[in-house]
Structures are given as C-alpha cells and as structure tokens.
Write a protein that holds these residues in place. Structure first.
Motif, PDB file in Angstrom:
ATOM      1  N   GLY A 253       0.811  -1.209   0.000  1.00 20.16           N
ATOM      2  CA  GLY A 253       0.000   0.000   0.000  1.00 20.16           C
ATOM      3  C   GLY A 253       0.842   1.256   0.000  1.00 20.16           C
ATOM      4  N   SER A 254       0.166   2.373   0.169  1.00 15.18           N
ATOM      5  CA  SER A 254       0.797   3.685   0.030  1.00 15.18           C
ATOM      6  C   SER A 254       1.783   4.007   1.141  1.00 15.18           C
ATOM      7  N   SER A 255       1.610   3.399   2.308  1.00 20.54           N
ATOM      8  CA  SER A 255       2.537   3.593   3.423  1.00 20.54           C
ATOM      9  C   SER A 255       2.259   2.540   4.481  1.00 20.54           C
ATOM     10  N   MET A 256       3.213   2.342   5.376  1.00 24.11           N
ATOM     11  CA  MET A 256       2.993   1.393   6.461  1.00 24.11           C
ATOM     12  C   MET A 256       1.835   1.857   7.340  1.00 24.11           C
ATOM     13  N   ALA A 257       1.749   3.144   7.576  1.00 21.68           N
ATOM     14  CA  ALA A 257       0.676   3.675   8.415  1.00 21.68           C
ATOM     15  C   ALA A 257      -0.691   3.344   7.822  1.00 21.68           C
TER      16      ALA A 257
ATOM     17  N   GLY B 133      -8.264  -3.884  -4.467  1.00 17.92           N
ATOM     18  CA  GLY B 133      -6.882  -3.666  -4.839  1.00 17.92           C
ATOM     19  C   GLY B 133      -6.747  -2.259  -5.407  1.00 17.92           C
ATOM     20  N   LEU B 134      -5.685  -2.021  -6.124  1.00 22.16           N
ATOM     21  CA  LEU B 134      -5.456  -0.708  -6.715  1.00 22.16           C
ATOM     22  C   LEU B 134      -6.535  -0.389  -7.744  1.00 22.16           C
ATOM     23  N   MET B 135      -7.164   0.777  -7.593  1.00 27.66           N
ATOM     24  CA  MET B 135      -8.137   1.282  -8.559  1.00 27.66           C
ATOM     25  C   MET B 135      -7.609   2.594  -9.125  1.00 27.66           C
ATOM     26  N   LEU B 136      -7.810   2.816 -10.395  1.00 30.37           N
ATOM     27  CA  LEU B 136      -7.287   4.029 -11.029  1.00 30.37           C
ATOM     28  C   LEU B 136      -8.265   5.186 -10.883  1.00 30.37           C
ATOM     29  N   THR B 137      -8.465   5.592  -9.642  1.00 26.74           N
ATOM     30  CA  THR B 137      -9.260   6.773  -9.317  1.00 26.74           C
ATOM     31  C   THR B 137      -8.297   7.914  -9.003  1.00 26.74           C
TER      32      THR B 137
ATOM     33  N   ALA C 285       5.535   3.228 -12.313  1.00 20.64           N
ATOM     34  CA  ALA C 285       6.255   1.996 -11.971  1.00 20.64           C
ATOM     35  C   ALA C 285       5.506   1.219 -10.887  1.00 20.64           C
ATOM     36  N   GLN C 286       4.953   1.928  -9.925  1.00 23.14           N
ATOM     37  CA  GLN C 286       4.205   1.273  -8.857  1.00 23.14           C
ATOM     38  C   GLN C 286       2.912   0.651  -9.382  1.00 23.14           C
ATOM     39  N   VAL C 287       2.242   1.355 -10.289  1.00 19.42           N
ATOM     40  CA  VAL C 287       1.029   0.817 -10.893  1.00 19.42           C
ATOM     41  C   VAL C 287       1.347  -0.439 -11.691  1.00 19.42           C
ATOM     42  N   LYS C 288       2.443  -0.393 -12.445  1.00 24.29           N
ATOM     43  CA  LYS C 288       2.855  -1.561 -13.230  1.00 24.29           C
ATOM     44  C   LYS C 288       3.207  -2.733 -12.320  1.00 24.29           C
ATOM     45  N   LEU C 289       3.882  -2.445 -11.208  1.00 24.83           N
ATOM     46  CA  LEU C 289       4.248  -3.497 -10.265  1.00 24.83           C
ATOM     47  C   LEU C 289       3.011  -4.181  -9.710  1.00 24.83           C
ATOM     48  N   SER C 290       2.001  -3.385  -9.370  1.00 24.67           N
ATOM     49  CA  SER C 290       0.756  -3.936  -8.842  1.00 24.67           C
ATOM     50  C   SER C 290       0.025  -4.750  -9.903  1.00 24.67           C
ATOM     51  N   THR C 291       0.001  -4.242 -11.126  1.00 20.44           N
ATOM     52  CA  THR C 291      -0.666  -4.937 -12.222  1.00 20.44           C
ATOM     53  C   THR C 291       0.021  -6.271 -12.531  1.00 20.44           C
ATOM     54  N   ASP C 292       1.337  -6.241 -12.574  1.00 19.98           N
ATOM     55  CA  ASP C 292       2.087  -7.461 -12.872  1.00 19.98           C
ATOM     56  C   ASP C 292       1.918  -8.514 -11.781  1.00 19.98           C
ATOM     57  N   ALA C 293       1.734  -8.066 -10.545  1.00 21.95           N
ATOM     58  CA  ALA C 293       1.609  -8.996  -9.418  1.00 21.95           C
ATOM     59  C   ALA C 293       0.225  -9.640  -9.338  1.00 21.95           C
ATOM     60  N   ALA C 294      -0.773  -9.039  -9.988  1.00 26.99           N
ATOM     61  CA  ALA C 294      -2.141  -9.563  -9.942  1.00 26.99           C
ATOM     62  C   ALA C 294      -2.297 -10.733 -10.908  1.00 26.99           C
ATOM     63  N   LEU C 295      -3.033 -11.739 -10.499  1.00 33.91           N
ATOM     64  CA  LEU C 295      -3.241 -12.902 -11.363  1.00 33.91           C
ATOM     65  C   LEU C 295      -3.903 -12.527 -12.678  1.00 33.91           C
ATOM     66  N   LEU C 296      -4.810 -11.558 -12.644  1.00 30.56           N
ATOM     67  CA  LEU C 296      -5.518 -11.141 -13.855  1.00 30.56           C
ATOM     68  C   LEU C 296      -4.761 -10.072 -14.643  1.00 30.56           C
ATOM     69  N   LYS C 297      -3.596  -9.688 -14.123  1.00 29.91           N
ATOM     70  CA  LYS C 297      -2.732  -8.715 -14.814  1.00 29.91           C
ATOM     71  C   LYS C 297      -3.479  -7.413 -15.118  1.00 29.91           C
ATOM     72  N   LYS C 298      -4.197  -6.919 -14.128  1.00 28.54           N
ATOM     73  CA  LYS C 298      -4.959  -5.685 -14.282  1.00 28.54           C
ATOM     74  C   LYS C 298      -5.189  -5.080 -12.904  1.00 28.54           C
ATOM     75  N   VAL C 299      -5.623  -3.835 -12.896  1.00 26.40           N
ATOM     76  CA  VAL C 299      -6.047  -3.207 -11.654  1.00 26.40           C
ATOM     77  C   VAL C 299      -7.494  -3.614 -11.366  1.00 26.40           C
TER      78      VAL C 299
ATOM     79  N   GLY D 239      -6.813 -10.684  -8.068  1.00 32.39           N
ATOM     80  CA  GLY D 239      -5.886 -11.737  -7.687  1.00 32.39           C
ATOM     81  C   GLY D 239      -4.571 -11.245  -7.149  1.00 32.39           C
ATOM     82  N   LEU D 240      -4.550 -10.024  -6.621  1.00 36.45           N
ATOM     83  CA  LEU D 240      -3.286  -9.426  -6.164  1.00 36.45           C
ATOM     84  C   LEU D 240      -2.696 -10.166  -4.972  1.00 36.45           C
ATOM     85  N   GLY D 241      -3.549 -10.745  -4.125  1.00 40.90           N
ATOM     86  CA  GLY D 241      -3.040 -11.357  -2.910  1.00 40.90           C
ATOM     87  C   GLY D 241      -2.706 -12.837  -3.035  1.00 40.90           C
ATOM     88  N   HIS D 242      -2.653 -13.354  -4.260  1.00 34.76           N
ATOM     89  CA  HIS D 242      -2.475 -14.809  -4.426  1.00 34.76           C
ATOM     90  C   HIS D 242      -1.180 -15.140  -5.185  1.00 34.76           C
TER      91      HIS D 242
END
Length: 245
Positions: free
Chosen positions: A151-155, A186-190, A199-213, A242-245
C-alpha cells in the motif's frame, strides 16, 4: 434476499471515485441515496442530478470528526426519512517509503488512524439506532493493504488492518440486527491512485493474477451484492484481480 428497491442508503464520501460509482449503482437498483461530500459541492450536485429516480439528497460534512459523522448521519436520516444501509467509504493516506520508519510523522500516523479506523466507528455509532430498527446493512471500505503488507505507506496498511478487525468486531456486536461487512479492493485508477508512480502501478498490475487493476464498477458491484444479500455478515471481500495470491 433483500432488494435495494425503495431502500434508503447513505454513502459517506460519495461524491467521487468509488463512492460515486456506489451511489450510481445503488440508485440504478431503485435505492434513494444520500451523498455525503466534504468540499466538492459542484461535483456532488452534478452526480445527484444524473441519478435515476427521485428523493436523493446531498449531505455536506466532515467524516473525520465525531461531530461531523453525527451530523452526516442525522442529515441523511432526516433527508431520506430513515436509513436502511450505510456505506462508510471515507479514508486518508500519506504516500511514504516503507523502508524509512520516520517517513510518516507521529502526527500523520494519528491522522491516518483517526481517518481509517475511528471515523468508521463514529459513523456506525451514529447510525446504529436506525440500522437496528430497519435490520440494515453497514459496509466498510477497507483495502488489500489491510490484508497484506503493501500500500501507500505502512501507516495506511496498519490502519486498514485495524479497520478490518473493527468490521469483524462490529459484525459480532451488532448481530443479529445489522449485517456488517468490509470490502478490500486492490489498486483502482481513481484520483486516489494519482499518488502512485507509473512503476508502482505496473508493479501492482504485474503482481495480480488477472494482470490488471481492480475495475471501479466491479468493486462497486460487490457493495450492491452485500447490501442485497441477507445471509452474509462479518466477511471481508477482497476484490483485487488476484493481487493477494
């Protein structure tokens, strides 16, 4: 199974992003909606005018104070003539490095915890009487950041983890009168995602099973299902492609 037709729904932080999509889908299902906004009056008015049906109301108020939450719930109850469901959608973050433990000040930590935990408690405390009387539904906007260390920060991540535990506690405390569930997108493009780099958006997208936000309409549809399903409470529904799998 309950239907949203004729139901009265308050959406806290409902003038933009996910909140606005929840408002739209609820109105399309026949609900009368109270749209809470903090400062975006024109945007809230435009959204309200675009909705099908009649009787929708605007409620200005600061959801990050107890007094503000009480005022929001009171105005929505008066405007709609009662409440059958409340979507507690407000939140706050600071984008900061996870590797620097001082990247979020003590003041910001407390602000994030207040916004992402206490404000939701204040909303349900204010709405409890109405929702108990109407055997209603209370929905909380959590995040996958509360399920995993991201996420955006530990807090922010810690606050959302606390919010998820709060939702489970509320489900137990308010049963059998009020159904309480949390949605963990998960990450939504709002507009919220503007703080993430490409780069962070791409990292999240690549990590998701469906390869999308997470698509905003898909996430909002989950709120509709949980409001309409009379047999679900105490659950955390992850919608993350599928980001958490």
């Amino acid at each position: 199974m309950p239907s949203l037709k004729g139901k009265r729904v308050l959406v806290v932080a409902g003038s933009r992003g996910l909140g606005a999509e929840i408002v739209k889908q609820a109105a399309e299902r026949g609900a009368t909606v109270a749209i809470n906004y903090a400062a975006s009056k024109e945007r809230a008015e435009e959204l309200c005018k675009s909705l099908p049906g009649s009787g929708h109301v605007l409620v200005q108020g600061d959801a990050f104070t107890r007094e503000g939450c009480e005022s929001i719930v009171s105005a929505a109850t008066n405007g709609l003539g009662g409440l059958d469901a409340v979507v507690s959608n407000q939140g706050y973050t600071k984008f900061a490095s996870w590797t620097d433990l001082k990247s979020v000040s003590d003041e910001e930590w407390l602000k994030i915890l207040n916004a992402n935990i206490m404000s939701h408690l204040w909303v349900i405390q204010a709405a409890e009487e109405q929702l108990r009387a109407n055997k209603g539904s209370f929905l909380i906007s959590a995040s996958v950041a509360g399920l995993y260390t991201n996420g955006s920060s530990m807090a922010y991540s810690v606050s959302k983890a606390g919010l998820i535990h709060l939702s489970k506690g509320l489900a137990k405390s308010l049963a059998p009168d009020i159904r309480v569930n949390a949605i963990a997108p998960g990450l939504m493009l709002t507009e919220w995602a503007a703080g993430f780099s490409e780069a962070q958006v791409k990292l999240s997208t690549d990590a998701a099973l469906l390869k999308k936000v997470s698509d905003v309409p898909d996430v909002a549809a989950a709120y509709m299902m949980l409001m309409e399903n009379g047999s679900i409470t105490g659950e955390v529904l992850e919608i993350s492609a599928g980001l958490g799998h």
